[in-house]
Design a protein around this motif. Structure first.
Motif, short mmCIF file in Angstrom:
data_model
loop_
_atom_site.label_atom_id
_atom_site.label_comp_id
_atom_site.label_asym_id
_atom_site.label_seq_id
_atom_site.Cartn_x
_atom_site.Cartn_y
_atom_site.Cartn_z
N GLU A 181 38.22 51.75 31.55
CA GLU A 181 38.72 50.93 32.64
C GLU A 181 39.98 51.53 33.27
N ALA A 182 40.91 51.93 32.42
CA ALA A 182 42.15 52.51 32.94
C ALA A 182 41.88 53.83 33.67
N PHE A 183 40.94 54.62 33.12
CA PHE A 183 40.62 55.89 33.76
C PHE A 183 40.07 55.68 35.17
N ILE A 184 39.04 54.86 35.30
CA ILE A 184 38.42 54.72 36.62
C ILE A 184 39.34 53.99 37.58
N GLY A 185 40.13 53.07 37.07
CA GLY A 185 41.10 52.40 37.94
C GLY A 185 42.07 53.38 38.57
N GLN A 186 42.56 54.33 37.75
CA GLN A 186 43.48 55.34 38.27
C GLN A 186 42.77 56.31 39.20
N ALA A 187 41.54 56.71 38.81
CA ALA A 187 40.81 57.70 39.61
C ALA A 187 40.49 57.20 41.01
N LEU A 188 40.32 55.89 41.17
CA LEU A 188 39.93 55.33 42.47
C LEU A 188 41.12 54.93 43.33
N GLN A 189 42.33 55.11 42.83
CA GLN A 189 43.51 54.66 43.57
C GLN A 189 43.68 55.36 44.91
N LYS A 190 43.20 56.59 45.01
CA LYS A 190 43.42 57.36 46.23
C LYS A 190 42.53 56.91 47.39
N TYR A 191 41.54 56.04 47.11
CA TYR A 191 40.58 55.65 48.14
C TYR A 191 40.84 54.23 48.63
N PRO A 192 40.59 53.95 49.92
CA PRO A 192 40.74 52.58 50.41
C PRO A 192 39.90 51.62 49.57
N ARG A 193 40.48 50.50 49.18
CA ARG A 193 39.80 49.58 48.27
C ARG A 193 38.46 49.10 48.83
N ASP A 194 38.36 48.96 50.13
CA ASP A 194 37.12 48.44 50.71
C ASP A 194 36.03 49.50 50.87
N THR A 195 36.29 50.72 50.35
CA THR A 195 35.26 51.77 50.41
C THR A 195 34.67 52.07 49.03
N VAL A 196 35.19 51.43 48.00
CA VAL A 196 34.65 51.60 46.65
C VAL A 196 34.34 50.22 46.08
N TYR A 197 33.29 50.16 45.29
CA TYR A 197 32.84 48.89 44.72
C TYR A 197 32.84 49.03 43.20
N LEU A 198 33.64 48.17 42.57
CA LEU A 198 33.92 48.31 41.15
C LEU A 198 33.33 47.14 40.37
N ALA A 199 32.62 47.48 39.29
CA ALA A 199 32.01 46.48 38.42
C ALA A 199 32.66 46.54 37.04
N ASP A 200 32.91 45.37 36.46
CA ASP A 200 33.42 45.27 35.11
C ASP A 200 32.72 44.10 34.42
N LYS A 201 33.03 43.88 33.13
CA LYS A 201 32.23 42.94 32.34
C LYS A 201 33.08 42.20 31.31
N MET A 202 32.75 40.92 31.11
CA MET A 202 33.37 40.13 30.05
C MET A 202 32.68 40.49 28.73
N PRO A 203 33.45 40.99 27.74
CA PRO A 203 32.84 41.53 26.51
C PRO A 203 32.33 40.45 25.56
N THR A 204 31.14 39.96 25.80
CA THR A 204 30.56 38.87 25.03
C THR A 204 30.64 39.06 23.52
N PRO A 205 30.30 40.23 22.97
CA PRO A 205 30.24 40.35 21.50
C PRO A 205 31.54 40.07 20.77
N ILE A 206 32.69 40.17 21.44
CA ILE A 206 33.95 39.94 20.73
C ILE A 206 34.61 38.63 21.11
N LEU A 207 33.98 37.84 21.98
CA LEU A 207 34.61 36.62 22.46
C LEU A 207 34.72 35.56 21.36
#
Length: 461
Positions: A118-144
């Protein structure tokens, strides 16, 4: 680096297909790959003549998403003093290359790369306008464990990714109705995520699925979702009326999505790389149709030919895979009827395969005893089963087969990671999306290794 050298690097990567990466070694040096990526950036998209990935309209978001998504579960890694880490320099340049060639959808999760994806891709995408990249993440069910923890996790994910919202957000790895009802309904986590959607911190809410067909029907019949993510590939497909068996239920899940008009996002289109490495007989059938095409490209085109599929995620761990996948899904062409029949013929040749159906997702890890479960399975699937080594009858292997298999096993797995350290504790079993009897197969592979090491009088630790 001259344009001529960069182009030679490009052709060498494409010519190698996925074989180099699967065998554990790059076909070109890392510095040449980095130089190629820098040259491509300087030259623009015309530098490789790959074109841009085809897009599909995603109604819940009102945007065009790339048919190929960049899965961040299998990023390139490097060895450091503290162990294996994401190769940030190479990984970021690969993300930049993907963006230049039309990939605008990126998929990460809490578990990927031990929480560092998560931290890697968040940093990697910082250089691009937010409305030109679409980011998916997930609630980690197995540890909830409850609502308060879910709230903390969601905020942490936003912070790690350095974003104010997620375009797609999923209930990760739904496996059983009892677990779903307890966590998401009774504990109120689903209501909380809907509140976050109302606040704008989630644009589209869905789930990723690893349960059985009745549970999937329950989810789509009883609740409204913007989308869902399923495991869809030609090896896991079942026809109407064909009972699901193991992971072979993709047809049932797909047809339910179409019935409910739920947009489909796809995981494991190449089944963890297994469909990129077919038996020689199955590969020969597909090569007759398209001699120049990689085996992975067949799997991607099969998925892309299904109506309702918006984006398929590919965990691309090296540049070869990125190049091949972009080439496949630029100016996308659905499979012809003849190509569909070729895949069906190839499946017939695969019917007797003894490969372990592992996609190397590593959800089963960490093993409390240190076993590299995915690594053990990969070595067997790559160098054991295709060579005819049977876990139940290792005595049938030749001396040459024994030598090759043991060499790969010992060279790719450190002693603490090997199958001999499995105690069959079973902690991995409920975590496996493919429902593999992990201890059974790990112990069986260890039996093979110990049998092959019998001539030393010691076995293999």
């Amino acid at each position: 680096m001259s344009h001529d050298i960069s182009r030679r690097t490009f052709l060498k990567l494409l010519g190698g297909g996925l074989a180099g990466a699967a065998a554990g070694g790059a076909l070109v040096k890392r510095e040449d790959i980095l130089a190629f990526l820098d040259a491509d950036k300087a030259a623009g998209a015309a530098g490789t003549a790959l074109g841009k990935v085809t897009t599909r309209y995603y109604k819940p978001l009102g945007k065009d998403l790339s048919l190929l998504g960049f899965g961040c579960m299998r990023l390139p890694t490097t060895f450091t003093a503290s162990g294996r880490e994401i190769d940030k320099e190479l990984g970021e340049k690969m993300v930049d290359f993907a963006y230049r060639h039309g990939i605008n959808y990126f998929d990460t999760a809490w578990f990927y790369h031990d929480g560092k994806s998560e931290a890697f891709i968040g940093q990697a995408l910082q250089k691009y306008p937010r409305d030109t990249v679409y980011l998916a993440d997930k609630m980690p069910t197995p540890i909830l464990t409850g609502l308060d923890q879910a709230k903390d996790i969601f905020q942490t994910q936003l912070d790690r990714c350095q974003v104010a919202y997620f375009d797609n957000y999923m209930l990760h790895s739904l496996t059983s109705q009892d677990q779903f009802d307890e966590l998401y309904i009774q504990d109120g986590i689903l209501d909380y995520l809907r509140q976050e959607k109302a606040r704008g911190r989630i644009r589209c809410l869905g789930f990723s699925f690893h349960g059985d067909v009745p549970f999937f029907h329950y989810l789509l019949d009883q609740y409204d979702w913007d989308f869902c993510m399923i495991q869809l590939n030609y090896a896991d497909w079942n026809e109407p009326g064909e009972a699901p068996a193991g992971s072979r239920q993709a047809g049932d899940l797909y047809r339910k999505c179409r019935e409910k008009d739920v947009p489909i996002f796809v995981m494991e289109p190449v089944k963890g790389g297994n469909l990129a490495n077919l038996s020689s007989s199955a590969e020969a059938i597909l090569k007759q149709q398209r001699p120049e095409a990689s085996m992975a490209s067949w799997a991607l085109r099969w998925v892309g030919s299904k109506e309702g599929v918006i984006t398929m995620n590919s965990g691309m761990s090296n540049l070869e895979q990125v190049l091949d996948n972009i080439r496949t899904l630029s100016n996308f062409q659905p499979l012809s009827a003849a190509e569909e029949r070729a895949i069906q013929r190839s499946l017939g040749k695969e019917a007797g395969s003894g490969a372990i159906p592992c996609t190397y997702c590593r959800y089963c890890e960490p093993c409390p005893y240190g076993v590299d479960i995915a690594g053990v399975f990969h070595i067997y699937n790559r160098y054991g089963e295709p060579a005819g080594i049977d876990v139940d009858h290792p005595q049938g292997a030749s001396a040459a087969q024994e030598k090759v298999f043991l060499a790969h096993y010992q060279n790719n797995l450190e002693r603490p990671q090997r199958a001999s350290h499995c105690t069959a504790c079973g902690r991995c079993l409920p975590k496996c999306p493919q429902h593999i009897d992990i201890p059974k197969y790990v112990r069986a592979i260890d039996d093979v290794v110990q049998y092959f090491g019998r001539d030393t009088g010691k076995g293999i630790v």
